[in-house]
Design an enzyme around this catalytic site. Structure first.
Site, short mmCIF file in Angstrom:
data_model
loop_
_atom_site.label_atom_id
_atom_site.label_comp_id
_atom_site.label_asym_id
_atom_site.label_seq_id
_atom_site.Cartn_x
_atom_site.Cartn_y
_atom_site.Cartn_z
CG ASP A 36 2.35 -32.36 -15.37
OD1 ASP A 36 3.55 -32.07 -15.50
OD2 ASP A 36 1.46 -31.95 -16.13
CG ASP A 294 24.73 -3.96 16.89
OD1 ASP A 294 25.95 -3.82 16.80
OD2 ASP A 294 24.17 -4.59 17.80
#
Length: 508
Positions: A36, A294
């Site tokens: 852990d 674009d």
């Protein structure tokens, strides 16, 4: 209990450790088994920290299981207090300490007798909260602890700062572009003539928390972290807060107008409209880009968005409102706050998905076949398997999304970064086509099967040869449509006839 090989939000103790290690001179002690304690390595690697991560694991081993934990935990707290001289030690519970039913509150009381600094038990239920909820609760708990302590000692500063000021709440370690956003938000506040009173928890001292009520208002850029703290400060100190995330041109303007309203309600007269117009028209390139040829090439393109509430909602709105992109699906893994997310995005997308199951999200992406994905690190993996480009817009993320260069998502510079990310995420159709015509490294066969299921169909040589003649940028779609048609009609092998029949069926 569910076995998972991918979690969008980590366990509760990771959230608590993120908050503790964000503060300056705060140490966390985690009562946990080996394994852990990966947080230390993860933070050092991802944040590229020069200092050691201030987290110590008090390991649960066979001796602890035999004799109990109190002696070991208390000794670790007192030892670290002597060695590091932290202002605060946070004891972090884990699922193991919950299973063992350890009385950690008693350990903290016992350790406080011998420790010079403050000792606090993080009040998070490991089985009820995930990383994000635990981080939010722990920040609130620490702020409340120090404000109440200052109130008891009558050390709370009276009155507000002379000039308008703000607390920025929710900037933490391991957050998505948090350091960049913080810098951009500070610059935004400076442009608006607002002083930054405190930034918490990142780089903050717990001794300065008593100064929080001096600010004129709080800014909470991320819904996941800081909202509970802001609500507490509003209830206790009548301190208003702004929880509009300044992401995208529209939302940044809305956030600034809300700040203007709050400041003017406190007796000052400011007008930020000229600043908003100037930034939108001349400084931010995003508004100009969205009107360019674009961006018009992207109009109507299909996209899937998935992430935490803050980023998924913000990106969905930007794509739909500012760029004309068709968001087919918007999703979040923050199931505990699903209602807010639905309310924010439902009018900007066709479908809303609330799930923390990466398989479900992967299958949805395979079904929809979007032109681009905007998600987490996991969606990037899904995109690679399906040959769909992906822009990463939310945690959890890997090292490449902790950029060294300046890449905020908030504010007006953030709008430029998001516009770049969106445009660069869509594959320009001719690119693949030209690579195949003239040869190049990118001539791999497109992987077109769903995420969860392997393909059970065979393609004969003639059909495979015909498929290879299809331009690369639509070949994946042709293959998927043909296989779908074959399954529905019960064919086990795909021939030229099946291929042509499938083509007629979809009207292509």
């Amino acid at each position: 209990m569910k076995l998972a090989y991918w979690m969008y939000a980590g366990p509760a103790h990771i959230g608590t450790l993120r908050i503790a290690s964000s503060f300056k001179n705060v140490h966390a002690i985690m009562h946990a088994p080996l394994g852990d304690d990966y947080f230390n390595v993860m933070r050092s690697m991802l944040e590229r920290e020069r200092d050691f991560t201030p987290v110590t694991a008090s390991i649960v081993d066979r001796n602890v299981l035999a004799r109990g934990s109190q002696e070991k935990v208390v000794n670790n707290i007192v030892r670290k207090d002597g060695e590091e001289r932290p202002d605060l030690i946070v004891l972090t519970p884990t699922c193991t300490s919950s299973i063992l039913q350890e009385d950690l509150a008693n350990f903290v009381e016992r350790a406080q007798m011998d420790a010079q600094g403050d000792v606090l038990l993080a009040d998070v239920n490991h089985y009820r909260y995930n990383e994000l909820q635990a981080a939010d609760r722990t920040l609130h708990q620490i702020v409340k602890f120090y404000l109440e302590k200052a109130r008891k000692k009558e050390q709370l500063p009276q009155g507000k700062t002379e000039n308008p000021s703000v607390n920025i709440i929710g900037i933490s370690t391991l957050g998505f572009h948090n350091q960049h956003d913080c810098r951009e938000l500070k610059q935004l506040m400076k442009d608006l003539g607002i002083e930054v009173n405190e930034v918490i928890p990142d780089g903050a001292s717990v001794h300065n928390l008593k100064n929080l009520p001096k600010a004129w208002f709080n800014l909470v850029p991320y819904r996941e972290l800081g909202l509970t703290t802001a609500q507490y400060l509003e209830e206790e100190f009548n301190l208003p807060y702004v929880d509009i995330t300044p992401m995208g041109v529209v939302e940044t303007a809305r956030c600034i107008r809300k700040i203007q309203q709050i400041i003017n309600e406190q007796g000052t007269n400011v007008d930020y409209e000229e600043y908003i117009n100037n930034q939108t028209l001349y400084v931010s390139q995003a508004a100009w880009f969205s009107r360019s040829i674009d961006c018009q090439n992207l109009t109507g393109k299909k996209a899937v968005v998935f992430g935490d509430n803050t980023h998924a909602a913000a990106i969905t709105k930007i794509l739909a409102r500012e760029m004309g992109i068709h968001v087919v699906l918007a999703g979040t893994y923050c199931k505990y706050d699903a209602d807010w997310f639905k309310e924010q995005v439902s009018e900007y997308c066709d479908e809303v998905l609330i799930s923390d199951d990466n398989g479900e999200i992967g299958d949805a992406i395979a079904r929809i076949e979007p032109s681009a994905i905007f998600g987490t690190q996991m969606e990037r993996h899904v995109g690679k398997r399906l040959d769909i480009p992906c822009g990463v817009i939310a945690a959890p993320i890997h090292i490449q999304n902790f950029p060294i260069g300046y890449k905020p998502f908030c504010g007006y510079e953030g709008t430029n970064q998001i516009a770049d990310l969106v445009y660069n995420s869509f594959t320009l159709g001719m690119e693949d086509h030209l690579l195949e015509i003239f040869g190049g490294h990118d001539t791999k066969e497109v992987i077109t099967k769903g995420i969860s299921a392997d393909s059970d169909l065979n393609w004969n040589k003639e059909a495979q040869a015909e498929l290879n003649k299809v331009p690369g940028f639509v070949r994946g779609k042709v293959k998927r449509n043909t296989e779908k048609f074959a399954r529905e009609r019960g064919f086990s092998e795909i021939s030229l006839e099946v291929m042509y029949a499938a083509k007629e069926a979809v009207g292509a």
